[in-house]
Design a protein around this motif. Structure first.
Motif, PDB file in Angstrom:
ATOM      1  N   VAL A  49      35.463  25.748 -28.709  1.00 36.27           N
ATOM      2  CA  VAL A  49      35.961  26.140 -27.586  1.00 36.27           C
ATOM      3  C   VAL A  49      35.896  24.751 -27.040  1.00 36.27           C
TER       4      VAL A  49
ATOM      5  N   VAL B 235      39.857  23.514 -26.604  1.00 38.70           N
ATOM      6  CA  VAL B 235      41.320  24.045 -26.550  1.00 38.70           C
ATOM      7  C   VAL B 235      41.684  24.771 -25.078  1.00 38.70           C
ATOM      8  N   ALA B 236      40.947  24.828 -23.590  1.00 38.77           N
ATOM      9  CA  ALA B 236      41.539  24.944 -22.893  1.00 38.77           C
ATOM     10  C   ALA B 236      41.428  24.023 -21.607  1.00 38.77           C
ATOM     11  N   ALA B 237      42.826  23.510 -21.421  1.00 41.34           N
ATOM     12  CA  ALA B 237      43.209  22.092 -20.358  1.00 41.34           C
ATOM     13  C   ALA B 237      42.252  22.310 -18.904  1.00 41.34           C
ATOM     14  N   ASP B 238      42.266  21.974 -18.395  1.00 38.01           N
ATOM     15  CA  ASP B 238      41.011  21.777 -16.904  1.00 38.01           C
ATOM     16  C   ASP B 238      42.115  22.881 -16.097  1.00 38.01           C
ATOM     17  N   ASP B 239      43.378  23.038 -16.155  1.00 40.82           N
ATOM     18  CA  ASP B 239      43.410  24.102 -14.697  1.00 40.82           C
ATOM     19  C   ASP B 239      43.935  25.430 -15.418  1.00 40.82           C
ATOM     20  N   ILE B 240      43.786  25.624 -16.706  1.00 41.51           N
ATOM     21  CA  ILE B 240      42.892  27.368 -16.732  1.00 41.51           C
ATOM     22  C   ILE B 240      42.018  28.082 -15.772  1.00 41.51           C
ATOM     23  N   PRO B 241      41.787  28.657 -15.076  1.00 41.47           N
ATOM     24  CA  PRO B 241      40.580  29.674 -14.683  1.00 41.47           C
ATOM     25  C   PRO B 241      39.636  30.351 -15.675  1.00 41.47           C
ATOM     26  N   PRO B 242      38.863  30.476 -15.722  1.00 39.48           N
ATOM     27  CA  PRO B 242      37.626  31.057 -16.232  1.00 39.48           C
ATOM     28  C   PRO B 242      38.234  32.336 -15.873  1.00 39.48           C
ATOM     29  N   THR B 243      37.495  33.195 -17.101  1.00 44.32           N
ATOM     30  CA  THR B 243      37.435  35.296 -16.665  1.00 44.32           C
ATOM     31  C   THR B 243      36.533  35.199 -16.868  1.00 44.32           C
ATOM     32  N   SER B 244      35.532  35.690 -16.134  1.00 43.47           N
ATOM     33  CA  SER B 244      34.381  36.355 -16.512  1.00 43.47           C
ATOM     34  C   SER B 244      33.962  37.775 -16.985  1.00 43.47           C
ATOM     35  N   HIS B 245      35.457  38.560 -16.478  1.00 45.95           N
ATOM     36  CA  HIS B 245      35.226  39.835 -16.545  1.00 45.95           C
ATOM     37  C   HIS B 245      36.409  40.321 -16.799  1.00 45.95           C
ATOM     38  N   ALA B 246      37.495  41.124 -17.453  1.00 41.73           N
ATOM     39  CA  ALA B 246      38.477  41.840 -17.955  1.00 41.73           C
ATOM     40  C   ALA B 246      38.653  42.501 -16.951  1.00 41.73           C
TER      41      ALA B 246
ATOM     42  N   GLN C 191      33.516  26.230 -21.005  1.00 41.09           N
ATOM     43  CA  GLN C 191      34.700  26.484 -21.657  1.00 41.09           C
ATOM     44  C   GLN C 191      35.398  28.205 -22.115  1.00 41.09           C
TER      45      GLN C 191
ATOM     46  N   GLN D 273      34.155  30.462 -21.049  1.00 36.61           N
ATOM     47  CA  GLN D 273      35.375  31.758 -20.247  1.00 36.61           C
ATOM     48  C   GLN D 273      36.776  31.438 -19.880  1.00 36.61           C
ATOM     49  N   LYS D 274      37.143  29.867 -20.316  1.00 37.78           N
ATOM     50  CA  LYS D 274      38.490  29.689 -20.209  1.00 37.78           C
ATOM     51  C   LYS D 274      39.529  30.158 -21.404  1.00 37.78           C
ATOM     52  N   VAL D 275      39.276  30.494 -22.376  1.00 39.89           N
ATOM     53  CA  VAL D 275      39.567  30.828 -23.621  1.00 39.89           C
ATOM     54  C   VAL D 275      39.600  32.001 -23.619  1.00 39.89           C
ATOM     55  N   ARG D 276      38.944  32.785 -22.734  1.00 40.44           N
ATOM     56  CA  ARG D 276      38.980  34.045 -22.894  1.00 40.44           C
ATOM     57  C   ARG D 276      40.271  34.408 -21.908  1.00 40.44           C
ATOM     58  N   THR D 277      40.679  32.944 -20.796  1.00 38.78           N
ATOM     59  CA  THR D 277      41.600  33.845 -20.215  1.00 38.78           C
ATOM     60  C   THR D 277      42.856  33.465 -20.994  1.00 38.78           C
ATOM     61  N   LEU D 278      42.380  32.159 -21.908  1.00 38.13           N
ATOM     62  CA  LEU D 278      43.852  32.214 -22.558  1.00 38.13           C
ATOM     63  C   LEU D 278      44.045  33.913 -23.629  1.00 38.13           C
TER      64      LEU D 278
ATOM     65  N   ALA E 227      39.719  40.929 -23.263  1.00 40.41           N
ATOM     66  CA  ALA E 227      40.379  40.863 -23.049  1.00 40.41           C
ATOM     67  C   ALA E 227      40.381  42.341 -22.240  1.00 40.41           C
TER      68      ALA E 227
END
Lengths: 98, 501
Positions: free
Chosen positions: A42, A45-56, B381, B383-388, B438
């Motif tokens: 992981v 994968v994600a660039a620095d500007d991707i915000p985290p998702t803690s919750h759906a 990281q 959590q960011k993948v979760r966004t993607l 998601a």
């Protein structure tokens, strides 16, 4: 070079309050090493500007009305206690001897 | 005398409404079936015959008095042992909770009781829902009724095995990474993971709070929808409950029309690692839906391949903090309380004795992922993948109404096959995990038997958040078209279990 050593696993087990045996440590450490290699993907994968998702769901500050509602009785709350005394949970001493 | 255990929940409800059977008769028939076959299947951890018959009698009395009853009143159900039911042993498949009798009902159980649904007992599961086979249960493995040497899937293998062994027409499962859908696929039954927040988590022993979702298991799409409707909806006791009307799932299951529906086949969920018989049945089902008028296109969700690693950081992290509550102080097991050991020592000894290998593995992994110095690289990281992944879904739903894939890469494997290979075990959930991350609705429906081994294959439908009805729409269309080919639902092809007396 493993990504996690046996000593590190022993340390994590202490943090997690699990008294692992030597056999378990021998078995767990290499398995965790493999798993950490898998999950480590992981990081690429994600660039620095991707915000985290803690919750759906995008929920914030869910409040309920400030009203009294029935709750468990002391007898119910204590019904599963491994040990009780004077209508309280009885726990072992909380300080180490030294 | 027709065998009441072969009826669907909807048929049983009809028999009871028209006075051709009582709930006590229906309940007793299922209790007898459990007594006859559960020695081989081991779907149940606890059978509450007395409680079930009392509930059934109460429903019969109300019906006789002419009271208005809910659609499934009097129909029996098997409850996954991860949901609290007041006064009935609840273990979550763990030794650490052996003998615990919860002092309250979970919201799901409250709603089942309010609907007059009769709870037969608690079903086996991987310990704290960590697993894909029930082999991690502290109380022994459940056997797949299609082939007793195989696993039934997990974590809710007990629930799915119970319905496919005709021990109950309905069951409740919980889905954190596929624990309803994967056992559904492996046992030739229907399993639905509602939209996260569409069903209440109150009284559900937490694994990963941002993923856990209770949902229905049944042998037909309509039965699953009826159960879905009975348990779903806003609950103020769950802070992540969605305060919106329940999607029209029963209507969708009765309608089952896919003409003009846009269906996207997820390119990334197939190919290498997928069993040929699984792919064959899946593609035939897609063709069938095309014939029924659906518009099928291929869709790419490039980040789905990172769902598995992200999940195995997010889940252990949440689990390691959720399971901190098992500290030997308020409920459950206590080991080493000899008057000398400190509370901390007692906690550590209890958790060592009370938790199984997989639970320890995941707690330690989660503790690692959350520890300082690693948090950003791992949990952050993930959590960011979760966004993607959520963005992949959002983009796909601009083009199509639902996404589809096989529910699992393989059919049910042999007991013992993957027990000491955690990564092989984790890969069971490749197709199901993205929808947990998601939060959207998803379901598995039976779509045939794989040529190699004659075992059931699941067809996976992923619908947008709060469009659970679309899963049922597709499931119902597929079910009736396949039943026409087969002369009945897939379950009618299941082998007969030996009956012991």
């Amino acid at each position: 070079m493993p990504s996690i050593t046996r000593e590190e696993v022993a340390h994590l087990a202490r943090l997690a309050r699990i008294e692992l045996t030597d056999d378990e440590l021998d078995h767990l450490a290499p398995q965790l090493d493999q798993i950490i290699e898998l999950v480590g993907q992981v990081s690429q994968v994600a660039a620095d500007d991707i915000p985290p998702t803690s919750h759906a769901l995008p929920l914030t500050n869910v409040m309920r009305a400030d009203e009294n509602v029935p709750c468990l009785t002391p007898e119910q709350a204590l019904s599963g206690a491994p040990a009780q005394e004077e209508q309280r949970f009885r726990v072992p001493r909380i300080l180490e001897e030294d | 005398m027709t065998d009441l255990t072969r009826k669907t929940a909807a048929e049983l409800a009809e028999l009871m409404t028209s006075g051709q059977a009582s709930s006590v008769e229906v309940t007793q028939a299922h209790l007898d079936r459990i007594a006859a076959v559960d020695g081989d299947v081991h779907a149940f951890l606890h059978v509450d015959a007395e409680g079930a018959l009392a509930q059934a009698k109460a429903v019969d009395t109300k019906r006789a008095a002419g009271e208005q009853l809910a659609p499934l009143a009097g129909v029996p159900l098997a409850l996954k042992d991860v949901l609290t039911q007041e006064g009935v042993p609840t273990t979550a498949g763990s030794k650490i909770l052996e003998g615990w009798k919860p002092p309250y009902d979970s919201t799901v159980v409250k709603r089942l009781k309010a609907a007059g649904i009769v709870i037969l007992g608690k079903t086996n599961m991987d310990e704290f829902a960590m697993g894909s086979s029930t082999e991690n249960s502290a109380y022994g493995t459940t056997h797949n009724p299609w082939d007793l040497s195989r696993i039934p899937g997990g974590s809710g293998g007990g629930s799915s095995a119970a319905i496919s062994a005709y021990e109950a027409p309905l069951a409740i499962g919980t889905d954190t990474g596929g624990s309803i859908r994967q056992p559904g696929a492996f046992t030739g039954t229907v399993g639905v993971k509602p939209t996260y927040g569409g069903t209440s988590r109150y009284g559900l022993i937490a694994l990963a709070s941002s993923l856990d979702t209770p949902g229905p298991c049944a042998r037909t799409t309509l039965d699953a929808a009826l159960l879905h409707e009975a348990i779903a909806g806003y609950d103020p006791m769950d802070s992540t409950s969605i305060n919106q009307p329940v999607p029209a799932v029963v209507e969708a299951a009765r309608d089952g029309d896919v003409a003009g529906l846009r269906i996207g086949v997820v390119k990334e969920l197939g190919g290498e690692g997928y069993q040929p018989g699984v792919e064959a049945r899946f593609h035939e089902a897609v063709e069938l839906l095309t014939k029924l008028g659906a518009e099928v296109v291929e869709v790419s969700c490039p980040h789905f391949e990172y769902a598995l690693p992200a999940y195995y950081l997010i889940l252990p992290s949440e689990a390691s903090s959720n399971l901190a509550r098992f500290d030997a102080m308020r409920y459950g097991l206590r080991v080493g309380d000899n008057g000398e050991n400190s509370a901390e020592k007692v906690t550590s000894l209890t958790r060592e004795a009370g938790f199984g290998a997989e639970v320890k593995r995941r707690i330690i992994l989660g503790t690692h992922a959350l520890s300082s110095g690693y948090y950003d690289a791992y949990y952050g990281q993930a959590q960011k993948v979760r966004t993607l992944i959520a963005r992949d879904f959002a983009k796909a739903y601009e083009q199509v109404d639902v996404l589809v894939s096989p529910a699992t890469p393989t059919t049910a494997f042999a007991i013992g096959d993957r027990i000491d290979d955690p990564i092989a075990m984790y890969k069971n959930d490749l197709c199901t995990i993205p929808s947990n991350l998601a939060g959207n609705a998803a379901a598995s429906f039976p779509c045939g038997l794989a040529d190699e081994d004659g075992l059931p294959v699941g067809f996976h439908v992923m619908a947008p958040v709060m469009r659970d009805d679309l899963c049922y729409q597709v499931g119902a269309a597929l079910e009736s078209a396949l039943a026409e080919q087969w002369g009945g639902v897939l379950m009618t092809k299941a082998p007969e279990l030996g009956v012991t007396r």
